[in-house]
Write an enzyme that holds these catalytic residues in place. Structure first.
Site, PDB file in Angstrom:
ATOM      1  CD  GLU A 268      52.532  48.373  38.953  1.00 39.54           C
ATOM      2  OE1 GLU A 268      51.808  48.209  39.275  1.00 39.54           O
ATOM      3  OE2 GLU A 268      52.795  47.639  37.466  1.00 39.54           O
TER       4      GLU A 268
ATOM      5  CD  GLU B 207      49.854  39.197  30.519  1.00 39.74           C
ATOM      6  OE1 GLU B 207      50.532  39.987  29.662  1.00 39.74           O
ATOM      7  OE2 GLU B 207      50.068  38.050  30.064  1.00 39.74           O
TER       8      GLU B 207
HETATM    9  P1  NAD Z   1      43.621  49.253  35.631  1.00 37.25           P
HETATM   10  O1  NAD Z   1      43.018  47.982  36.312  1.00 37.25           O
HETATM   11  O2  NAD Z   1      43.480  50.946  36.192  1.00 37.25           O
HETATM   12  O3  NAD Z   1      42.623  49.295  34.554  1.00 37.25           O
HETATM   13  C1  NAD Z   1      42.813  48.212  33.413  1.00 37.25           C
HETATM   14  C2  NAD Z   1      41.444  47.570  32.596  1.00 37.25           C
HETATM   15  O4  NAD Z   1      40.671  47.728  33.948  1.00 37.25           O
HETATM   16  C3  NAD Z   1      41.192  49.005  32.064  1.00 37.25           C
HETATM   17  O5  NAD Z   1      40.694  48.812  30.740  1.00 37.25           O
HETATM   18  C4  NAD Z   1      39.659  49.467  32.999  1.00 37.25           C
HETATM   19  O6  NAD Z   1      38.823  50.092  32.855  1.00 37.25           O
HETATM   20  C5  NAD Z   1      39.146  48.325  33.751  1.00 37.25           C
HETATM   21  N1  NAD Z   1      38.743  47.844  34.998  1.00 37.25           N
HETATM   22  C6  NAD Z   1      39.053  49.169  35.654  1.00 37.25           C
HETATM   23  N2  NAD Z   1      37.896  48.803  37.016  1.00 37.25           N
HETATM   24  C7  NAD Z   1      37.847  47.486  36.581  1.00 37.25           C
HETATM   25  C8  NAD Z   1      36.197  46.756  36.861  1.00 37.25           C
HETATM   26  N3  NAD Z   1      35.779  46.957  37.382  1.00 37.25           N
HETATM   27  N4  NAD Z   1      35.482  45.732  36.344  1.00 37.25           N
HETATM   28  C9  NAD Z   1      36.311  44.854  35.559  1.00 37.25           C
HETATM   29  N5  NAD Z   1      37.224  45.978  34.654  1.00 37.25           N
HETATM   30  C10 NAD Z   1      37.905  47.614  35.165  1.00 37.25           C
HETATM   31  O7  NAD Z   1      45.282  48.903  35.316  1.00 37.25           O
HETATM   32  P2  NAD Z   1      46.092  49.760  33.985  1.00 37.25           P
HETATM   33  O8  NAD Z   1      46.008  51.590  35.023  1.00 37.25           O
HETATM   34  O9  NAD Z   1      44.926  50.769  33.500  1.00 37.25           O
HETATM   35  O10 NAD Z   1      46.956  49.335  34.060  1.00 37.25           O
HETATM   36  C11 NAD Z   1      48.125  49.452  34.759  1.00 37.25           C
HETATM   37  C12 NAD Z   1      48.735  48.241  35.275  1.00 37.25           C
HETATM   38  O11 NAD Z   1      48.938  47.332  34.416  1.00 37.25           O
HETATM   39  C13 NAD Z   1      49.775  48.424  36.295  1.00 37.25           C
HETATM   40  O12 NAD Z   1      49.309  48.033  38.060  1.00 37.25           O
HETATM   41  C14 NAD Z   1      50.533  47.179  35.402  1.00 37.25           C
HETATM   42  O13 NAD Z   1      51.583  46.493  36.345  1.00 37.25           O
HETATM   43  C15 NAD Z   1      49.509  46.167  34.753  1.00 37.25           C
HETATM   44  N6  NAD Z   1      50.295  45.946  33.202  1.00 37.25           N
HETATM   45  C16 NAD Z   1      50.572  43.705  33.596  1.00 37.25           C
HETATM   46  C17 NAD Z   1      51.168  43.800  32.493  1.00 37.25           C
HETATM   47  C18 NAD Z   1      51.303  41.941  32.827  1.00 37.25           C
HETATM   48  O14 NAD Z   1      51.387  41.670  32.033  1.00 37.25           O
HETATM   49  N7  NAD Z   1      51.425  41.319  34.275  1.00 37.25           N
HETATM   50  C19 NAD Z   1      51.032  44.756  31.515  1.00 37.25           C
HETATM   51  C20 NAD Z   1      50.766  45.883  31.515  1.00 37.25           C
HETATM   52  C21 NAD Z   1      50.219  46.564  32.485  1.00 37.25           C
END
Ligand code: NAD
Length: 512
Positions: free
Chosen positions: A402, A269
């Protein structure tokens, strides 16, 4: 629609003192433990920068231990073998305990991520409902039977898949993680959760709740830590069968790629840039209420935020000015103040990033109609005024990317075809909101927009039975309702012969 401007709220409340919480350790095999290498990191209150707690800095060896525990619990433990009713009873206990500890969950998340407390209380309620809902659904899960003449009966059964690795974001950690954990556990899987490094606090409390609910050891595990050092080894781990990821699109691609060599099933997601499309014949008051709520709740850090306001030319000035006026009145401030509507952004880097988007819009010639700056009354913390940027065009960064903050961009459209074209003119396709009193047009436009979810004349109200997910760069897969079980269950078909049937007889030698 003009209202007096809101009184600015006081800066940040001193309510949450430094190091309010103990070390947030990993939870592995039913016990809290530090990292094998002993490292820690800190989490800070985005409202004032005060350090709230240290958390154990999980690395590959901690992920190994958590996956091993989850694997054992799946391969040898009672959880996948319990009847659905017995699993449902445990899920109900978890829901009850989330309610019992609701104030603690709310306090932790409000100071960890800056979510306004009034909104956070609703999200804590949703977390409990996630477990309650799946407790209700799982005993109803059934397969299909196929009668094949008199000769065969074929039927399907659903089985748990195995170990689910869950990598979660910081924007609504409790609600978003329980939304995945509940169906995963309901189906009989075991879980390793990696919360975001910006928001470790509620995952630890959730682990305590799981222990109190007597979920068997190893069924639910938490590894705290960073994406590159804890998330990456979890995504690639050969002992993990399912990858559940919520986060940015670019990270989602890395997670899927890391899981590909071991053929993990993934449900991702991702980001959004969802359009709010307002036609001339819509009720402007309702559309304005919804447009404002859709972008400024959850501090604008919401995947389904209606972040692009597209208004038919005849109503454009009226709607955009009304939205801007409301934005100027949004109460920004201390997230623990029940009157606060908009709290701080998650951290200083993100604050800078969002301000950079506002500057890019100014540089490209758009009009900042409301906000666009740190509120003068809030010199500390990651606060930003509710921001409305008008007269953007579809090529601008603020239209395409975004922002994930309280920033709404607006532009006019001419007719239905133009509205659909603009709605579809970004890489994303998570949610869409259509406002019109022409019922046929409402359906037509909803069908024509490339989106996983569309609301007509409605703000984002969800029923837990409905599917949730995005298209294009917004994700792969659907969860919610029993759609989640398509992901969290294996589907096996059993073919049964009811009598004798013709079987080709090979190896009988030459009939002559
Ligand atoms: P992010 O992608 O920076 O981080 C999400 C998670 O991924 C964190 O736990 C992070 O530690 C981990 N991560 C980072 N690099 C990684 C890697 N190389 N390998 C594995 N894991 C890794 O996202 P964020 O800044 O925490 O969240 C915001 C984003 O999430 C926005 O783009 C938002 O739209 C999205 N989001 C989507 C939904 C949905 O249901 N579609 C819901 C909530 C948030």
């Amino acid at each position: 629609m003009t209202q007096p401007h809101a009184e600015p709220l006081a800066a940040t409340a001193p309510a949450v003192e430094a190091n309010r919480f103990p070390l947030q350790q990993h939870y592995i095999d039913g016990a809290f433990r530090p990292s094998v290498a002993g490292g820690t990191f800190t989490t800070a209150n985005p409202a004032n920068g005060v350090v709230l707690a240290e958390a154990s800095d999980g690395r590959a060896e901690d992920v190994d231990a958590a996956v091993a525990a989850a694997r054992r619990a799946f391969d040898e433990g009672p959880w996948p073998r319990l009847s659905a009713e017995k699993r449902a009873a445990v899920l109900r206990r978890i829901a009850e305990l989330i309610r019992v500890h609701a104030d603690e969950f709310v306090e932790r998340e409000v100071c960890d991520i800056g979510m306004p407390i009034a909104q956070m209380k609703r999200l804590a309620g949703r977390a409990a409902m996630n477990f309650e809902y799946y407790a209700g659904v799982v005993p109803e899960l059934h397969g299909r039977a196929f009668q094949v003449g008199d000769e065969f009966l074929n039927y399907t059964i659903r089985k748990p898949v195995g170990v689910a690795g869950m990598i979660m974001p910081w924007n609504a950690p409790l609600m978003l993680s329980t939304w995945r954990i509940a169906p995963a556990l309901a189906a009989g899987n075991t879980v390793v959760l990696k919360p975001a490094e910006w928001s470790p606090l509620t995952a630890t409390l959730l682990a305590e709740v799981m222990a109190e609910a007597e979920l068997p050891d190893g069924v639910f595990n938490v590894v705290q830590g960073f994406g590159e050092t804890a998330g990456a080894p979890l995504s690639a781990h050969p002992g993990v069968d399912l990858l559940c990821f919520t986060g940015e699109t670019s990270t989602g691609k890395l997670v899927i790629a890391a899981g590909a060599p071991t053929l993990k099933r993934s449900s991702v997601e991702l980001g959004g840039k969802s359009p709010v499309v307002v036609f001339d014949d819509a009720d402007p008051e309702l559309a304005v209420d919804a447009a404002v709520a859709q972008i400024f709740t959850m501090n604008g850090q919401r995947c389904t935020a209606g972040s692009r306001l597209l208004v038919q030319r005849g109503l454009y000035d009226q709607v955009v000015e009304a939205v801007a006026e409301r934005a100027r009145n949004i109460r920004v401030g201390d997230p623990f103040d029940t009157r606060t509507e908009l709290g701080p952004l998650i951290g200083p880097e993100h604050h800078e990033r969002v301000l950079g988007y506002v500057q890019s819009a100014r540089d490209e010639g758009a009009r900042v109609l409301a906000g666009g700056n740190r509120p003068e009354s809030l010199p500390d913390g990651c606060f930003l005024e509710a921001t409305v940027i008008a007269d953007v065009n579809e090529h601008m960064k603020v239209f395409q990317e975004e922002i994930f903050g309280p920033v709404l961009v607006a532009m006019p459209f001419d007719d239905e075809a133009d509205a659909v074209r603009l709605a579809n003119a970004t890489p994303y396709g998570l949610a869409a909101y259509v406002w019109t009193n022409d019922i046929q047009r409402g359906h037509r436009v909803a069908h024509a927009i490339d989106t996983g979810m569309c609301w007509i004349n409605s703000q984002n109200v969800r029923d837990l039975r409905t599917p949730f997910g995005g298209v294009k760069a917004s994700g792969i897969g659907r969860e919610g309702g029993d759609y989640a079980f398509d992901f969290y269950c294996e589907l096996e078909i059993v073919h049964v012969a009811l009598g004798t049937h013709r079987i080709p007889r090979l190896g009988l030698g030459d009939p002559d």
